[in-house]
Design a protein around this motif. Structure first.
Motif, short mmCIF file in Angstrom:
data_model
loop_
_atom_site.label_atom_id
_atom_site.label_comp_id
_atom_site.label_asym_id
_atom_site.label_seq_id
_atom_site.Cartn_x
_atom_site.Cartn_y
_atom_site.Cartn_z
N LEU A 39 10.24 16.29 -28.59
CA LEU A 39 10.98 15.27 -29.35
C LEU A 39 10.05 14.15 -29.82
O LEU A 39 10.27 13.55 -30.89
N ALA A 40 8.99 13.90 -29.04
CA ALA A 40 8.06 12.83 -29.41
C ALA A 40 7.29 13.15 -30.70
O ALA A 40 6.77 12.24 -31.35
N PHE A 41 7.26 14.41 -31.09
CA PHE A 41 6.60 14.78 -32.34
C PHE A 41 7.41 14.32 -33.56
O PHE A 41 6.89 14.33 -34.68
N PHE A 42 8.67 13.94 -33.34
CA PHE A 42 9.56 13.55 -34.45
C PHE A 42 10.18 12.19 -34.13
O PHE A 42 11.37 12.09 -33.79
N PRO A 43 9.42 11.12 -34.25
CA PRO A 43 9.92 9.79 -33.86
C PRO A 43 10.95 9.20 -34.81
O PRO A 43 11.60 8.21 -34.46
N LYS A 44 11.12 9.76 -36.00
CA LYS A 44 12.00 9.16 -37.00
C LYS A 44 13.26 9.98 -37.25
O LYS A 44 13.86 9.89 -38.33
N LEU A 45 13.69 10.75 -36.29
CA LEU A 45 14.90 11.54 -36.46
C LEU A 45 16.12 10.63 -36.61
O LEU A 45 16.25 9.62 -35.90
N THR A 46 17.02 10.99 -37.53
CA THR A 46 18.24 10.20 -37.74
C THR A 46 19.44 10.76 -36.99
O THR A 46 20.42 10.06 -36.77
N GLY A 47 19.36 12.03 -36.59
CA GLY A 47 20.46 12.65 -35.87
C GLY A 47 20.39 12.39 -34.37
O GLY A 47 19.49 11.70 -33.87
N GLU A 48 21.34 12.94 -33.68
CA GLU A 48 21.39 12.80 -32.22
C GLU A 48 20.27 13.62 -31.59
O GLU A 48 19.87 14.68 -32.10
N THR A 49 19.74 13.17 -30.47
CA THR A 49 18.74 13.94 -29.72
C THR A 49 19.22 14.17 -28.29
O THR A 49 20.01 13.39 -27.75
#
Length: 409
Positions: A39-49
């Motif tokens: 998940l740290a590879f995608f710091p700008k996700l707008t959806g739920e994690t």
């Protein structure tokens, strides 16, 4: 309509290593699930994690709930999700997954080493015991191992040296695909001990071109086993051993019990016939058990040894596919009862008897237990030189009793 669930493999290079279409799936997903590192590879996700913490049953429940209420779902996994990965588990629990494989760490390791890998034996020690590795890889010229924090390259090197497997050189590939990737080759296993390695690594084992690799075929000669001195002879003779092993009807993954193992000659050859299984052996005489452990190391079989007298310890053993009884220490009736109750479907019990009294007791017990049995009387002789001539010397006759449960139609 159920929403799509994409399981996307990812490497140490993170988002940069994904195809544009896969990266778009991640960035536009309503729910992205993965380990904290992924998940740290995608710091700008707008959806739920959702961070996967190792409790896969909870992950499946969350997936099933989210499938009906989220636009799209992505599960991030290491490398190829179907190669010792989470994808294989999820596909059994959640139907209709769409799998996007990435390069596996094994594939990358062989590429970095400049080696083909279609002929490699692949084994995983990740989250598993190293127990049994020796017989699984013995004789295989090219091996790849997935490791973990316990089964490190140093641990593996020490383990292999215990079994005299110095014909291997080791390649350790670390942080594959990442900025700090490193690949090192060690000509000798002892060079690996004490070296430091990154937690993310893959081990390749290769036979040295000039190495001598011992080979043993079925029916190892009696004199090659360490035996009690001066009372040599407490061993299941080669001719009896080969026939008894045939009667055990072993498969590559069989679980075997050896009651009264003595030199462990039967247990060792059973492990070679069932390298993917487990062999449990018990011996009451401590000196014999020492010989058995020495023999196991010599012949590269990693057995589960117990010092005691059956039926002690049997309740701690996995249910058997095959049971060999070379000696029961006066507890034959109870041992046979337990073995018959625990025997897996299509399993066999093989008992060697040197006297007609033991033969009688065994057949009567098998009858009471409702088992089908057959008896083979093996009488054999070996040639022996006498002056400039040859004569034959008879071995003790042995009754080989084989019992099994008839399958109910």
């Amino acid at each position: 309509m159920m929403n799509e669930i994409h399981v996307i493999g990812i490497g140490d290079d993170g988002a940069a290593g994904l195809f544009p279409a896969q990266r778009k799936l991640v960035e536009e997903a309503g729910l992205v699930m993965g380990g904290a590192r992924h998940l740290a590879f995608f710091p700008k996700l707008t959806g739920e994690t959702y961070t996967i913490s190792g409790k896969l049953t909870e992950l499946v429940e969350h997936l099933q709930e989210a499938r009906t209420g989220t636009n799209s779902i992505v599960v991030l996994a290491s490398g190829d999700p179907m190669f010792y990965g989470i994808g294989a588990y999820l596909s059994k629990k959640v139907p209709g997954l769409i799998i996007h494989p990435h390069l596996s760490s094994i594939q990358l390791a062989f590429a970095r080493a400049g080696l083909g890998w279609q002929d490699a034996h692949i084994d995983s020690l990740h989250g598993k015991s190293i127990k049994g590795l020796a017989q699984r890889i013995d004789g295989k010229p090219k091996v790849a191992l997935l490791t973990d924090d316990t089964n490190t390259p140093s641990t593996i090197a020490r383990y292999l040296q215990q079994y005299g497997m110095d014909e291997y050189e080791m390649i350790v590939a670390e942080n594959l695909g990442g900025d700090d990737e490193r690949v090192r080759k060690f000509r000798h296993l002892h060079e690996v001990e004490g070296a430091e390695f990154a937690p993310l690594n893959v081990v390749l084992l290769l036979h040295k071109p000039d190495a001598h690799v011992p080979r043993w075929t079925l029916g190892i000669d009696d004199e090659h086993f360490a035996q009690r001195k001066p009372d040599k002879g407490l061993i299941t003779k080669r001719e009896v051993r080969v026939l008894s092993l045939s009667e055990l009807n072993l498969r590559p993954d069989s679980t075997v019990w050896d009651i009264g193992t003595c030199t462990a000659s039967v247990a060792i050859e059973a492990a070679k016939l069932a390298p993917l299984g487990r062999v449990f052996a018990i011996e009451k005489n401590e000196a014999d058990l020492d010989n058995a452990e020495q023999n196991a190391r010599t012949f590269r079989t990693d057995l589960h040894f117990y010092h005691g007298k059956a039926p002690e310890f049997l309740d701690a053993w996995a249910d058997p596919d095959a049971v060999f009884i070379g000696g029961s220490g006066g507890e034959m009736g109870e041992v046979l009862r337990i073995a018959s109750e625990r025997l897996r479907p299509n399993g066999r019990i093989v008992l060697n008897a040197a006297t007609i009294e033991t033969l009688y007791d065994a057949t009567q017990t098998f009858t009471k237990l409702g088992m089908t049995f057959r008896v083979t009387l093996l009488q054999t002789s070996r040639s022996k030189p006498i002056l400039n001539m040859t004569r034959f010397e008879g071995l003790n006759p042995i009754y080989i009793i084989t019992a099994w449960k008839e399958e109910v139609a």
